[in-house]
Design a protein around this motif. Structure first.
Motif, short mmCIF file in Angstrom:
data_model
loop_
_atom_site.label_atom_id
_atom_site.label_comp_id
_atom_site.label_asym_id
_atom_site.label_seq_id
_atom_site.Cartn_x
_atom_site.Cartn_y
_atom_site.Cartn_z
N LYS A 65 0.84 -1.21 0.00
CA LYS A 65 0.00 0.00 0.00
C LYS A 65 0.87 1.26 0.00
O LYS A 65 0.60 2.21 -0.72
CB LYS A 65 -0.90 0.03 1.24
CG LYS A 65 -2.23 -0.57 1.08
CD LYS A 65 -3.03 -0.31 2.35
CE LYS A 65 -4.48 -0.59 2.13
NZ LYS A 65 -5.26 -0.38 3.33
N ILE A 66 1.91 1.22 0.81
CA ILE A 66 2.80 2.38 0.89
C ILE A 66 3.58 2.55 -0.41
O ILE A 66 3.73 3.66 -0.92
CB ILE A 66 3.73 2.25 2.10
CG1 ILE A 66 2.90 2.37 3.38
CG2 ILE A 66 4.83 3.31 2.08
CD1 ILE A 66 3.63 1.98 4.62
N LEU A 67 4.05 1.45 -0.96
CA LEU A 67 4.78 1.53 -2.24
C LEU A 67 3.86 2.05 -3.34
O LEU A 67 4.30 2.82 -4.20
CB LEU A 67 5.39 0.18 -2.60
CG LEU A 67 6.46 -0.35 -1.65
CD1 LEU A 67 7.06 -1.64 -2.19
CD2 LEU A 67 7.53 0.68 -1.37
N ASP A 68 2.60 1.65 -3.33
CA ASP A 68 1.63 2.18 -4.31
C ASP A 68 1.48 3.69 -4.15
O ASP A 68 1.41 4.42 -5.14
CB ASP A 68 0.26 1.50 -4.15
CG ASP A 68 0.25 0.06 -4.64
OD1 ASP A 68 1.21 -0.35 -5.34
OD2 ASP A 68 -0.71 -0.66 -4.31
N ALA A 69 1.45 4.16 -2.91
CA ALA A 69 1.33 5.60 -2.65
C ALA A 69 2.53 6.35 -3.23
O ALA A 69 2.40 7.48 -3.70
CB ALA A 69 1.21 5.87 -1.15
N HIS A 70 3.69 5.70 -3.23
CA HIS A 70 4.91 6.33 -3.76
C HIS A 70 5.12 5.98 -5.24
O HIS A 70 6.13 6.40 -5.82
CB HIS A 70 6.13 5.87 -2.95
CG HIS A 70 6.17 6.43 -1.57
ND1 HIS A 70 6.32 7.76 -1.30
CD2 HIS A 70 6.06 5.82 -0.37
CE1 HIS A 70 6.32 7.95 0.00
NE2 HIS A 70 6.15 6.79 0.60
N LYS A 71 4.19 5.21 -5.81
CA LYS A 71 4.30 4.75 -7.21
C LYS A 71 5.68 4.10 -7.42
O LYS A 71 6.43 4.44 -8.32
CB LYS A 71 4.07 5.90 -8.18
CG LYS A 71 2.68 6.48 -8.10
CD LYS A 71 2.49 7.60 -9.06
CE LYS A 71 1.15 8.27 -9.06
NZ LYS A 71 0.14 7.99 -8.16
N MET A 72 5.96 3.15 -6.54
CA MET A 72 7.27 2.51 -6.51
C MET A 72 7.11 0.99 -6.53
O MET A 72 6.21 0.47 -5.88
CB MET A 72 7.98 2.97 -5.22
CG MET A 72 9.33 2.41 -4.99
SD MET A 72 10.07 3.11 -3.48
CE MET A 72 10.81 4.57 -4.17
N THR A 73 8.00 0.31 -7.24
CA THR A 73 7.98 -1.15 -7.26
C THR A 73 8.80 -1.69 -6.09
O THR A 73 9.58 -0.96 -5.47
CB THR A 73 8.59 -1.70 -8.57
OG1 THR A 73 9.99 -1.37 -8.58
CG2 THR A 73 7.89 -1.15 -9.80
#
Length: 82
Positions: A65-73
């Motif tokens: 969820k946090i990586l999605d918020a940062h648009k990060m893989t």
């Protein structure tokens, strides 16, 4: 009265702390000085997010969820963490 014993603090694995530190750094780089505001903005439990930045156990679902918020893989997140 019985004397209270000091409970030893759990020493966290340095790898966990590197992940926690990176989460905090990413949040700040995104312009959020408050972990609470970041969590609210992205629909993450404030307590859960706080725990993650402090290095307590969390689920991969929360991390994603946090990586999605940062648009990060996952690869991008872990590329500089040894």
């Amino acid at each position: 009265m019985a004397k209270q014993k000091d409970t030893p603090k759990k020493i966290l694995d340095s790898r966990i702390m590197r992940v926690a530190d990176k989460l905090e750094r990413l949040r700040i780089e995104k312009g959020f000085t408050s972990y609470e505001n970041f969590a609210i903005e992205y629909g993450i439990s404030r307590m859960q997010y706080w725990r993650m930045e402090k290095g307590t156990n969390f689920t991969f679902e929360s991390l994603l969820k946090i990586l999605d918020a940062h648009k990060m893989t996952l690869n991008e997140f872990f590329e500089d963490i040894e």
